[in-house]
Design a protein around this motif. Structure first.
Motif, PDB file in Angstrom:
ATOM      1  N   LEU A 137     -30.866 -11.315  -8.105  1.00  0.00           N
ATOM      2  CA  LEU A 137     -31.178 -12.180  -9.286  1.00  0.00           C
ATOM      3  C   LEU A 137     -30.525 -13.922  -8.462  1.00  0.00           C
ATOM      4  O   LEU A 137     -29.505 -13.526  -7.570  1.00  0.00           O
ATOM      5  N   LEU A 138     -31.961 -14.500  -8.346  1.00  0.00           N
ATOM      6  CA  LEU A 138     -31.845 -15.576  -7.431  1.00  0.00           C
ATOM      7  C   LEU A 138     -31.795 -16.580  -8.256  1.00  0.00           C
ATOM      8  O   LEU A 138     -32.941 -16.925  -8.719  1.00  0.00           O
ATOM      9  N   PRO A 139     -31.084 -17.719  -8.681  1.00  0.00           N
ATOM     10  CA  PRO A 139     -30.935 -18.652  -9.482  1.00  0.00           C
ATOM     11  C   PRO A 139     -32.490 -19.523  -9.321  1.00  0.00           C
ATOM     12  O   PRO A 139     -31.909 -20.109  -7.967  1.00  0.00           O
ATOM     13  N   THR A 140     -33.026 -20.489  -9.753  1.00  0.00           N
ATOM     14  CA  THR A 140     -34.547 -20.821  -9.566  1.00  0.00           C
ATOM     15  C   THR A 140     -33.801 -22.856  -9.915  1.00  0.00           C
ATOM     16  O   THR A 140     -34.502 -23.579  -9.350  1.00  0.00           O
ATOM     17  N   VAL A 141     -33.654 -22.727 -11.665  1.00  0.00           N
ATOM     18  CA  VAL A 141     -33.102 -23.925 -12.102  1.00  0.00           C
ATOM     19  C   VAL A 141     -31.738 -24.375 -12.667  1.00  0.00           C
ATOM     20  O   VAL A 141     -31.984 -23.432 -13.296  1.00  0.00           O
ATOM     21  N   PHE A 142     -31.555 -25.266 -12.345  1.00  0.00           N
ATOM     22  CA  PHE A 142     -30.311 -25.532 -13.739  1.00  0.00           C
ATOM     23  C   PHE A 142     -31.418 -26.656 -14.729  1.00  0.00           C
ATOM     24  O   PHE A 142     -31.295 -26.016 -16.226  1.00  0.00           O
ATOM     25  N   GLU A 143     -30.842 -27.597 -14.330  1.00  0.00           N
ATOM     26  CA  GLU A 143     -31.415 -28.697 -15.705  1.00  0.00           C
ATOM     27  C   GLU A 143     -32.960 -29.619 -15.033  1.00  0.00           C
ATOM     28  O   GLU A 143     -33.651 -28.269 -16.681  1.00  0.00           O
ATOM     29  N   SER A 144     -34.043 -29.183 -14.530  1.00  0.00           N
ATOM     30  CA  SER A 144     -35.386 -28.751 -14.117  1.00  0.00           C
ATOM     31  C   SER A 144     -35.738 -28.821 -12.712  1.00  0.00           C
ATOM     32  O   SER A 144     -34.708 -29.225 -12.001  1.00  0.00           O
ATOM     33  N   VAL A 145     -36.621 -28.630 -11.533  1.00  0.00           N
ATOM     34  CA  VAL A 145     -36.880 -28.463 -10.647  1.00  0.00           C
ATOM     35  C   VAL A 145     -37.123 -29.800 -10.648  1.00  0.00           C
ATOM     36  O   VAL A 145     -35.960 -29.925  -9.225  1.00  0.00           O
ATOM     37  N   GLU A 146     -37.255 -30.744 -11.006  1.00  0.00           N
ATOM     38  CA  GLU A 146     -36.969 -32.182 -10.666  1.00  0.00           C
ATOM     39  C   GLU A 146     -35.828 -32.633 -10.743  1.00  0.00           C
ATOM     40  O   GLU A 146     -35.512 -32.758  -9.659  1.00  0.00           O
ATOM     41  N   ALA A 147     -35.055 -32.385 -11.639  1.00  0.00           N
ATOM     42  CA  ALA A 147     -33.985 -33.346 -11.671  1.00  0.00           C
ATOM     43  C   ALA A 147     -33.100 -32.409 -11.034  1.00  0.00           C
ATOM     44  O   ALA A 147     -32.360 -33.018 -10.257  1.00  0.00           O
ATOM     45  N   ASP A 148     -32.943 -31.183 -10.428  1.00  0.00           N
ATOM     46  CA  ASP A 148     -32.658 -30.314  -9.379  1.00  0.00           C
ATOM     47  C   ASP A 148     -32.779 -31.582  -7.890  1.00  0.00           C
ATOM     48  O   ASP A 148     -31.951 -31.143  -7.446  1.00  0.00           O
ATOM     49  N   TYR A 149     -33.669 -31.580  -8.206  1.00  0.00           N
ATOM     50  CA  TYR A 149     -34.588 -31.884  -6.523  1.00  0.00           C
ATOM     51  C   TYR A 149     -34.128 -32.791  -6.421  1.00  0.00           C
ATOM     52  O   TYR A 149     -32.926 -33.732  -5.257  1.00  0.00           O
ATOM     53  N   HIS A 150     -33.485 -33.846  -7.260  1.00  0.00           N
ATOM     54  CA  HIS A 150     -33.416 -35.532  -6.814  1.00  0.00           C
ATOM     55  C   HIS A 150     -31.422 -35.512  -6.673  1.00  0.00           C
ATOM     56  O   HIS A 150     -30.940 -36.007  -6.206  1.00  0.00           O
ATOM     57  N   HIS A 151     -31.167 -34.274  -7.918  1.00  0.00           N
ATOM     58  CA  HIS A 151     -29.483 -34.022  -7.443  1.00  0.00           C
ATOM     59  C   HIS A 151     -29.599 -33.544  -6.194  1.00  0.00           C
ATOM     60  O   HIS A 151     -28.765 -34.223  -5.402  1.00  0.00           O
ATOM     61  N   LEU A 152     -29.934 -32.411  -5.859  1.00  0.00           N
ATOM     62  CA  LEU A 152     -30.395 -32.244  -3.996  1.00  0.00           C
ATOM     63  C   LEU A 152     -29.770 -33.258  -3.069  1.00  0.00           C
ATOM     64  O   LEU A 152     -29.066 -32.809  -2.190  1.00  0.00           O
ATOM     65  N   LYS A 153     -30.563 -34.421  -3.529  1.00  0.00           N
ATOM     66  CA  LYS A 153     -31.012 -35.110  -1.727  1.00  0.00           C
ATOM     67  C   LYS A 153     -30.315 -36.376  -2.309  1.00  0.00           C
ATOM     68  O   LYS A 153     -29.852 -37.263  -1.230  1.00  0.00           O
ATOM     69  N   SER A 154     -29.192 -36.161  -3.120  1.00  0.00           N
ATOM     70  CA  SER A 154     -28.621 -37.245  -3.347  1.00  0.00           C
ATOM     71  C   SER A 154     -26.795 -36.771  -3.070  1.00  0.00           C
ATOM     72  O   SER A 154     -25.774 -37.325  -3.338  1.00  0.00           O
ATOM     73  N   ALA A 155     -26.775 -35.327  -3.813  1.00  0.00           N
ATOM     74  CA  ALA A 155     -25.094 -35.656  -3.011  1.00  0.00           C
ATOM     75  C   ALA A 155     -24.324 -33.929  -2.858  1.00  0.00           C
ATOM     76  O   ALA A 155     -24.758 -34.033  -1.909  1.00  0.00           O
ATOM     77  N   VAL A 156     -24.280 -32.909  -3.863  1.00  0.00           N
ATOM     78  CA  VAL A 156     -24.059 -31.706  -3.107  1.00  0.00           C
ATOM     79  C   VAL A 156     -24.371 -30.659  -4.318  1.00  0.00           C
ATOM     80  O   VAL A 156     -23.713 -30.466  -5.362  1.00  0.00           O
ATOM     81  N   GLN A 157     -24.505 -29.701  -3.605  1.00  0.00           N
ATOM     82  CA  GLN A 157     -25.090 -28.455  -4.750  1.00  0.00           C
ATOM     83  C   GLN A 157     -24.351 -27.005  -4.160  1.00  0.00           C
ATOM     84  O   GLN A 157     -24.261 -26.932  -2.489  1.00  0.00           O
TER      85      GLN A 157
END
Lengths: 366, 366
Positions: free
Chosen positions: A34-54
């Motif tokens: 299993l590979l997790p792909t979505v937590f909040e939403s694909v778009e929200a996860d994207y903005h967070h990835l580009k601004s913080a740390v995951q």
């Protein structure tokens, strides 16, 4: 999206407990895991990835371990990339090619020592090919899948988070190099690498029992950095032109078509699998090539091959696509025939919800 | 159950359009492809399978095709089962074993001709092992995945439905034999086989373009038989003791442990991969064996290994479990250590929702 039936065959990971507690919403299946792909939403996860740390559970990047006197010889047999300059402590992206020149996987080789390597694989049972070759050539090497599960830390604040857990030494790891760092009395391989363009690390967690303690340590240390659980993000990877084996390339494609020519060394083409086919393709020029493609209009999810047309003739295919909020465009990855692959070429793409106008771009978006 | 993220990498099948129209509710991923698992509900699908007839999209049973002068030699190298008695027109269940004696796959070999075979695979990239061996031994054989997608027709009314579409000749196909039958001017391999104990057929649909026409022909012919879309059913397969590669056995297990000793021929153990390990295991006796196990109490879905205990010591594991309405019990499949594998042995199983009482059964339920 449909539901996924649970079974032991779709393996959980050492981090699954943390992933579930973080509210995972969707998975894909990758290397029978299993590979997790979505937590909040694909778009929200994207903005967070580009601004913080995951923190990403990428245990699906299973390792093929080569160990023994013939390990280095076998590793070189497997890829057309010349590995003679590769020292221990280095990671090399290595196309793995079959006897026809077709891609079997596009892993990262990790050289632990001359006689010990990990191959950190994309989604195919590369272990089976490597074991088949090792048996067929009667090589003196053990080939197995060890208990190693990568955990990625990605995003602009990745250095800060990692330094808090492993010390400032991690800041000095250079791109595609690795060092050994201690966690709970164990030495872990930590590389500066990962399946995003935002920077970060991959921690090769050797021993499943360390999985949740490490997961928890990273979250405990990163509260004020806004650390969240994440995963490889469709939008971000397409913007950045990160190819996905099984999506953008398969055994039907050569590494040259995939734009991986710099990892195909002329010096290896006499001896590597598929060398003749690759020599001929290099001499004649590839008939198609990976390209960045923008698409107009509303798009469904790209869950199948979308053919590309020019003047009614099929001239390629799109295999990944997503709406990019940052670039205000539908970004896509596809293969395009030579006569149509120049930047600016205007094509039509047949999605499963109708035809759309597509344009070949000069480069990916980042 | 979580959602599954769509991508081209999780391949659709030639029958996906029909599956979607039939209201599929859940999938699993198998050989990088979508396998429909639930239509109405697992339990409703189970009752229907046992009383009527279902059409299953089992395109995930991908074929490894061997073609050429060394095809038969390669096929025999791959398995410890003696294939000398196998004539064209026969299907043999063949354990595929690596150099350590571990299971790589448990496919059905289909002998089309002396120089042409299909290997109808379970969930692993067996193609990679076969290609590795063919390359390593420099065999004169082509190994590839052809455009062949099995469609299964299963259930007590399978003969009636198939006869309406292919003629009464299909009724004469014997178990694990196949014949060639015409559909829309094409000859298709049809075998009496399938992943249920209810009887039926597998149609090897050679050419994706025939997929939906055949799907529609079966549904058009079977309205009064109550034909529905279905798929391999967890409850029915556990009742019947049908093992699942990746669930009930992995590379960690030998075919002897899996209860497949009758497919391991002494005559092959001098030459097949893993032969020495299998000889030694046969001489010493296996240390653990597949068993039918019943479990008391309420059970969660078995999405991970559940350890089995006797007197506080781990003595095995359960890997598949389901409530059986027909037998009024939780039926399960597991591996049990020799000292505890006799029928009637009472054990404890540690599910992820607590301990349950478990009993080793004398046989599966059907």
């Amino acid at each position: 999206m449909a539901l996924i039936s649970p079974s032991r065959r779709l393996r959980r990971t050492p981090f699954s407990e943390g992933v579930e507690a973080a509210g995972v919403k969707a998975y894909t299946v990758y290397n029978h895991m299993l590979l997790p792909t979505v937590f909040e939403s694909v778009e929200a996860d994207y903005h967070h990835l580009k601004s913080a740390v995951q923190v990403w559970d990428v245990a699906v990047e299973r390792q093929v371990e080569l160990r023994g006197p013939d390990a280095a010889r076998l590793m070189q047999m497997l890829t057309p990339r010349d590995l003679r300059s590769m020292l221990p402590g280095r990671c090399f992206y290595v196309p793995i090619v079959d006897e026809t020149g077709g891609m079997l996987n596009d892993p990262v080789a990790v050289k632990l020592a001359e006689d010990r390597w990990w191959i950190s694989i994309a989604d195919s049972d590369l272990l089976f090919w490597v074991k088949g070759i090792a048996n067929g050539y009667r090589l003196d090497v053990l080939v197995d899948e060890p208990d190693v599960s990568p955990l990625a830390v990605q995003g602009p604040k990745a250095d800060d988070l990692m330094a808090r857990v492993f010390g400032d030494g991690v800041r000095n790891i250079r791109f595609f190099r690795f060092g050994l760092f201690e966690f709970q009395g164990r030495q872990l391989v930590i590389a500066r690498s990962g399946y995003s363009k935002q920077g970060g690390f991959e921690i090769y967690v050797e021993d499943s029992a360390l999985g949740m303690p490490l997961w928890e340590a990273l979250f405990a240390a990163g509260g004020d950095l806004g650390v969240r659980a994440g995963g490889p993000n469709l939008i971000e990877r397409v913007e950045g032109g990160l190819l996905s084996y099984g999506n953008d390339m398969t055994r039907e494609n050569s590494p040259l078509e995939c734009g991986l020519g710099k990892y195909v060394s002329d010096s290896q083409l006499e001896t590597c699998f598929g060398g003749r086919a690759l020599r001929e393709e290099r001499a004649a020029g590839s008939r198609q090539m990976i390209r960045a493609i923008s698409i107009e209009g509303d798009l469904p999810g790209c869950d199948r091959v979308w053919p590309l047309f020019a003047g009614g003739a099929c001239v390629g295919q799109v295999t990944s696509a997503a709406w990019s909020p940052d670039f205000g465009a539908n970004v896509a990855i596809g293969m395009v025939a030579r006569a149509h692959w120049d930047a600016g070429a205007v094509l039509e793409v047949e999605t499963h919800e109708g035809m759309r106008r597509a344009t070949v771009e000069a480069a990916f978006w980042i």
